[in-house]
Design a protein around this motif. Structure first.
Motif, PDB file in Angstrom:
ATOM      1  N   ASP A 253     -11.628   7.093   9.644  1.00 22.54           N
ATOM      2  CA  ASP A 253     -12.071   7.990   8.378  1.00 22.54           C
ATOM      3  C   ASP A 253     -11.725   9.236   8.373  1.00 22.54           C
ATOM      4  N   ALA A 254     -11.912  10.070   9.619  1.00 12.65           N
ATOM      5  CA  ALA A 254     -11.484  11.588   9.679  1.00 12.65           C
ATOM      6  C   ALA A 254     -10.207  11.813   9.812  1.00 12.65           C
ATOM      7  N   LEU A 255      -9.123  10.963  10.514  1.00 10.41           N
ATOM      8  CA  LEU A 255      -7.942  11.068  10.488  1.00 10.41           C
ATOM      9  C   LEU A 255      -7.264  10.859   8.943  1.00 10.41           C
ATOM     10  N   TYR A 256      -7.750  10.104   8.430  1.00  8.66           N
ATOM     11  CA  TYR A 256      -7.290   9.724   6.835  1.00  8.66           C
ATOM     12  C   TYR A 256      -7.590  10.979   5.977  1.00  8.66           C
ATOM     13  N   ALA A 257      -8.735  11.809   6.370  1.00  8.15           N
ATOM     14  CA  ALA A 257      -9.312  12.933   5.399  1.00  8.15           C
ATOM     15  C   ALA A 257      -8.082  14.117   5.876  1.00  8.15           C
ATOM     16  N   TYR A 258      -7.813  14.027   7.192  1.00  5.36           N
ATOM     17  CA  TYR A 258      -6.713  15.054   7.777  1.00  5.36           C
ATOM     18  C   TYR A 258      -5.618  15.049   6.907  1.00  5.36           C
ATOM     19  N   ALA A 259      -5.091  13.869   7.176  1.00  2.00           N
ATOM     20  CA  ALA A 259      -3.886  13.424   6.660  1.00  2.00           C
ATOM     21  C   ALA A 259      -3.610  13.729   4.871  1.00  2.00           C
ATOM     22  N   ARG A 260      -4.655  13.446   4.282  1.00  2.00           N
ATOM     23  CA  ARG A 260      -4.928  13.559   2.857  1.00  2.00           C
ATOM     24  C   ARG A 260      -4.816  15.410   2.608  1.00  2.00           C
ATOM     25  N   GLN A 261      -5.299  15.901   3.463  1.00  2.00           N
ATOM     26  CA  GLN A 261      -5.205  17.392   3.119  1.00  2.00           C
ATOM     27  C   GLN A 261      -3.827  17.999   3.611  1.00  2.00           C
TER      28      GLN A 261
ATOM     29  N   ALA B  27       0.906   7.154  18.508  1.00  2.00           N
ATOM     30  CA  ALA B  27      -0.151   6.841  19.559  1.00  2.00           C
ATOM     31  C   ALA B  27       0.091   5.497  20.154  1.00  2.00           C
ATOM     32  N   ASP B  28       0.752   4.610  19.332  1.00  2.00           N
ATOM     33  CA  ASP B  28       0.532   3.161  19.732  1.00  2.00           C
ATOM     34  C   ASP B  28       1.926   2.962  20.541  1.00  2.00           C
TER      35      ASP B  28
ATOM     36  N   GLU C 160       6.230   8.995  20.220  1.00  2.00           N
ATOM     37  CA  GLU C 160       5.318  10.135  19.957  1.00  2.00           C
ATOM     38  C   GLU C 160       5.999  11.267  19.103  1.00  2.00           C
ATOM     39  N   HIS C 161       7.346  11.288  18.665  1.00  2.00           N
ATOM     40  CA  HIS C 161       8.027  12.484  18.106  1.00  2.00           C
ATOM     41  C   HIS C 161       7.720  12.337  16.536  1.00  2.00           C
ATOM     42  N   VAL C 162       7.170  11.007  16.109  1.00  2.00           N
ATOM     43  CA  VAL C 162       7.114  10.981  14.808  1.00  2.00           C
ATOM     44  C   VAL C 162       5.842  11.748  14.045  1.00  2.00           C
ATOM     45  N   ALA C 163       4.918  12.042  14.998  1.00  2.00           N
ATOM     46  CA  ALA C 163       3.712  12.601  14.669  1.00  2.00           C
ATOM     47  C   ALA C 163       2.986  13.389  15.883  1.00  2.00           C
ATOM     48  N   PRO C 164       2.846  14.458  15.974  1.00  2.00           N
ATOM     49  CA  PRO C 164       2.313  15.251  16.896  1.00  2.00           C
ATOM     50  C   PRO C 164       0.990  14.813  17.347  1.00  2.00           C
ATOM     51  N   GLU C 165       0.162  14.437  16.389  1.00  2.00           N
ATOM     52  CA  GLU C 165      -1.230  14.016  16.336  1.00  2.00           C
ATOM     53  C   GLU C 165      -1.621  12.761  17.294  1.00  2.00           C
ATOM     54  N   GLY C 166      -0.303  12.061  17.650  1.00  2.00           N
ATOM     55  CA  GLY C 166      -0.549  10.636  18.056  1.00  2.00           C
ATOM     56  C   GLY C 166      -0.639  10.765  19.431  1.00  2.00           C
ATOM     57  N   LEU C 167      -0.512  11.751  20.200  1.00  2.00           N
ATOM     58  CA  LEU C 167      -1.003  11.949  21.834  1.00  2.00           C
ATOM     59  C   LEU C 167      -2.527  11.990  21.740  1.00  2.00           C
ATOM     60  N   GLY C 168      -3.143  12.862  20.749  1.00  2.00           N
ATOM     61  CA  GLY C 168      -4.378  12.962  20.745  1.00  2.00           C
ATOM     62  C   GLY C 168      -5.106  11.734  20.440  1.00  2.00           C
ATOM     63  N   LEU C 169      -4.631  11.006  19.519  1.00  2.00           N
ATOM     64  CA  LEU C 169      -5.184   9.531  19.473  1.00  2.00           C
ATOM     65  C   LEU C 169      -5.067   8.743  20.263  1.00  2.00           C
TER      66      LEU C 169
ATOM     67  N   LEU D 136       0.839  -1.245   0.007  1.00  2.00           N
ATOM     68  CA  LEU D 136       0.187   0.159  -0.004  1.00  2.00           C
ATOM     69  C   LEU D 136       1.057   1.373  -0.135  1.00  2.00           C
ATOM     70  N   ALA D 137       1.019   1.915  -1.216  1.00  2.00           N
ATOM     71  CA  ALA D 137       2.102   3.066  -1.344  1.00  2.00           C
ATOM     72  C   ALA D 137       1.501   4.331  -1.086  1.00  2.00           C
ATOM     73  N   ASP D 138       0.200   4.451  -1.025  1.00  2.00           N
ATOM     74  CA  ASP D 138      -0.533   5.756  -0.688  1.00  2.00           C
ATOM     75  C   ASP D 138       0.049   6.532   0.443  1.00  2.00           C
ATOM     76  N   PRO D 139       0.764   7.597  -0.128  1.00  2.00           N
ATOM     77  CA  PRO D 139       1.661   8.516   0.922  1.00  2.00           C
ATOM     78  C   PRO D 139       0.521   9.042   2.081  1.00  2.00           C
ATOM     79  N   VAL D 140      -0.729   9.126   1.868  1.00  2.00           N
ATOM     80  CA  VAL D 140      -1.934   9.488   3.019  1.00  2.00           C
ATOM     81  C   VAL D 140      -1.603   8.327   4.067  1.00  2.00           C
ATOM     82  N   LEU D 141      -1.806   7.133   3.704  1.00  2.00           N
ATOM     83  CA  LEU D 141      -1.615   5.942   4.499  1.00  2.00           C
ATOM     84  C   LEU D 141      -0.439   5.883   5.220  1.00  2.00           C
ATOM     85  N   HIS D 142       0.506   6.288   4.756  1.00  2.00           N
ATOM     86  CA  HIS D 142       2.038   6.099   5.395  1.00  2.00           C
ATOM     87  C   HIS D 142       1.928   7.350   6.519  1.00  2.00           C
ATOM     88  N   ARG D 143       1.627   8.449   6.093  1.00  2.00           N
ATOM     89  CA  ARG D 143       1.389   9.561   7.072  1.00  2.00           C
ATOM     90  C   ARG D 143       0.470   9.047   8.199  1.00  2.00           C
ATOM     91  N   LEU D 144      -0.489   8.456   7.784  1.00  2.00           N
ATOM     92  CA  LEU D 144      -1.365   7.963   8.880  1.00  2.00           C
ATOM     93  C   LEU D 144      -0.882   6.799   9.816  1.00  2.00           C
TER      94      LEU D 144
END
Length: 145
Positions: free
Chosen positions: A134-142, A93-94, A99-108, A78-86
């Motif tokens: 679904d919402a995070l994917y839309a966010y990452a796509r933007q 988050a996990d 935590e440093h790889v994505a600031p959104e992780g703490l919220g998730l 799955l090469a979609d860069p949006v999925l890789h950002r997600l």
């Protein structure tokens, strides 16, 4: 196809079913069992196991500093860069220390822990949290260019 993981799902074990159902296997069925029963149940149910970090026999698992979501991206090409950002958000988050790889992780992470504290079944957690992904994917796509 059946997919199986440990019960009491949180971040990666919610994100992976979302990814599988949206991009790998639209008719996926998910099973949740105690970790000690995972390998036997996977064989009995002919289900693909995922995200069981203490079981080295499970191929779809954390890999080094990466989470199982990222292993699925790799194994299913799955090469979609949006999925890789997600995937980086899920990792942040996990995995403690990532935590440093994505600031959104703490919220998730907070959202996942909140759902876990509701006392609802794993199936209900998937149902309620898929729209979050679904919402995070839309966010990452933007934000992926």
């Amino acid at each position: 196809m059946k997919w199986i993981t440990r019960e009491n799902i949180k971040v990666d074990r919610v994100a992976c079913p979302w990814l599988i159902q949206k991009f790998v296997d639209s008719s996926a069925e998910f099973l949740f069992v105690p970790e000690a029963e995972l390998l036997a149940a996977a064989e009995r149910e002919r289900a693909t196991p995922f995200d069981a970090t203490r079981l080295p026999e499970v191929k779809l698992n954390h890999r080094g500093d990466r989470c199982t979501f990222e292993a699925i991206l790799e194994d299913f090409d799955l090469a979609d860069p949006v999925l890789h950002r997600l995937g980086r958000i899920v990792r942040a988050a996990d995995l403690k220390g990532q935590e440093h790889v994505a600031p959104e992780g703490l919220g998730l992470r907070a959202i996942a822990e909140g759902f876990a504290s509701l006392g609802i079944s794993d199936d209900e957690r998937l149902r309620r949290q898929f729209p979050v992904y679904d919402a995070l994917y839309a966010y990452a796509r933007q934000r992926t260019g």
